[in-house]
Design a protein around this motif. Structure first.
Motif, mmCIF file in Angstrom:
data_model
loop_
_atom_site.group_PDB
_atom_site.id
_atom_site.type_symbol
_atom_site.label_atom_id
_atom_site.label_comp_id
_atom_site.label_asym_id
_atom_site.label_seq_id
_atom_site.Cartn_x
_atom_site.Cartn_y
_atom_site.Cartn_z
ATOM 1 N N GLY A 102 0.789 -1.220 0.000
ATOM 2 C CA GLY A 102 0.000 0.000 0.000
ATOM 3 C C GLY A 102 0.825 1.276 0.000
ATOM 4 O O GLY A 102 0.283 2.373 0.032
ATOM 5 N N SER A 103 2.168 1.155 -0.024
ATOM 6 C CA SER A 103 3.009 2.349 -0.030
ATOM 7 C C SER A 103 2.935 3.036 -1.402
ATOM 8 O O SER A 103 2.746 2.395 -2.424
ATOM 9 N N VAL A 104 3.083 4.361 -1.387
ATOM 10 C CA VAL A 104 2.975 5.147 -2.608
ATOM 11 C C VAL A 104 4.317 5.821 -2.885
ATOM 12 O O VAL A 104 4.935 6.385 -1.987
ATOM 13 N N VAL A 105 4.790 5.729 -4.147
ATOM 14 C CA VAL A 105 6.033 6.385 -4.558
ATOM 15 C C VAL A 105 5.787 7.154 -5.850
ATOM 16 O O VAL A 105 4.876 6.826 -6.605
ATOM 17 N N GLU A 106 6.608 8.154 -6.076
ATOM 18 C CA GLU A 106 6.565 8.880 -7.343
ATOM 19 C C GLU A 106 7.772 8.460 -8.158
ATOM 20 O O GLU A 106 8.873 8.370 -7.633
ATOM 21 N N LYS A 107 7.547 8.167 -9.436
ATOM 22 C CA LYS A 107 8.628 7.697 -10.296
ATOM 23 C C LYS A 107 8.462 8.329 -11.671
ATOM 24 O O LYS A 107 7.353 8.507 -12.148
ATOM 25 N N THR A 108 9.585 8.666 -12.284
ATOM 26 C CA THR A 108 9.577 9.269 -13.613
ATOM 27 C C THR A 108 10.161 8.281 -14.615
ATOM 28 O O THR A 108 11.198 7.674 -14.363
ATOM 29 N N PHE A 109 9.469 8.111 -15.735
ATOM 30 C CA PHE A 109 9.920 7.223 -16.814
ATOM 31 C C PHE A 109 10.166 8.065 -18.054
ATOM 32 O O PHE A 109 9.476 9.053 -18.289
ATOM 33 N N ARG A 110 11.145 7.657 -18.858
ATOM 34 C CA ARG A 110 11.344 8.294 -20.159
ATOM 35 C C ARG A 110 10.163 7.943 -21.053
ATOM 36 O O ARG A 110 9.590 6.866 -20.939
ATOM 37 N N ALA A 111 9.795 8.832 -21.946
ATOM 38 C CA ALA A 111 8.696 8.562 -22.878
ATOM 39 C C ALA A 111 9.068 7.366 -23.753
ATOM 40 O O ALA A 111 10.163 7.314 -24.304
#
Length: 186
Positions: free
Chosen positions: A47-56
């Motif tokens: 249930g933990s929430v993280v923010e992650k960025t992916f390349r297009a």
């Protein structure tokens, strides 16, 4: 495999040996540099929430989840026991795996159990359930002009806000996603 360009709310992906569900996503195309996808991911197990960025266009493994319709038969200690009505195979889930939905779970109810690699992850309740009111204050005549609400306890122990005219013993329909009263059932 799934491209980061195809992310939608509810998409499940596999990262670092865990299943993550996309809660939010935003495609960003800056004036300088390459485009990317900013996401907010929620771990299905913890249930933990993280923010992650992916390349297009970056590809990640899509988690293949299996849904099976099981019936809640009984509780044993802290475990909830579910049975596949076709094969009579039992599955046990803990209260943590079921989450907040357990307040609407009653014996005999059919639910969808979501599994990943043969291990049960979570329980999907129906969008609405019909439960009997077991405890509520009596409505006083004349109090209904404002359309007010009062708390009511249903047979599973959940508390729901209901209109003032609802009394003990009535069956009501409840939205399990918003914990709200939908109407009376006969």
């Amino acid at each position: 495999m799934i491209s980061s360009n195809d992310f939608r709310t509810g998409t499940t992906i596999e990262l670092d040996g865990q299943v993550w569900r996309v809660v939010e996503f935003l495609h960003v195309k800056p004036g300088k540099g390459s485009a990317f996808v900013r996401t907010k991911l929620k771990a299905v197990q913890s249930g933990s929430v993280v923010e992650k960025t992916f390349r297009a266009g970056e590809t990640v493994a899509q988690a293949l989840l299996e849904k099976s319709t099981l019936q809640h038969t009984y509780m044993e200690g802290d475990d909830y026991v579910f049975m596949d009505m076709g094969s009579y195979e039992e599955t046990r889930l803990t209260a943590n795996q079921i989450g907040d939905g357990r307040k609407y779970l009653k014996e005999g109810m059919e639910v969808n159990v979501v599994s990943w690699n043969g291990a049960p992850l979570e329980v999907e309740l129906p969008n609405s359930v019909v439960l009997e009111v077991t405890q509520t204050d009596p409505g006083v005549k004349g109090d209904t002009a404002t359309g007010g609400t009062k708390p009511a306890i249903v047979e599973t122990g959940a508390q729901v806000m209901v209109p003032l005219f609802i009394s003990i013993g009535e069956k009501i329909k409840i939205d399990t996603r918003t914990d709200s009263y939908l109407g009376r059932e006969s």
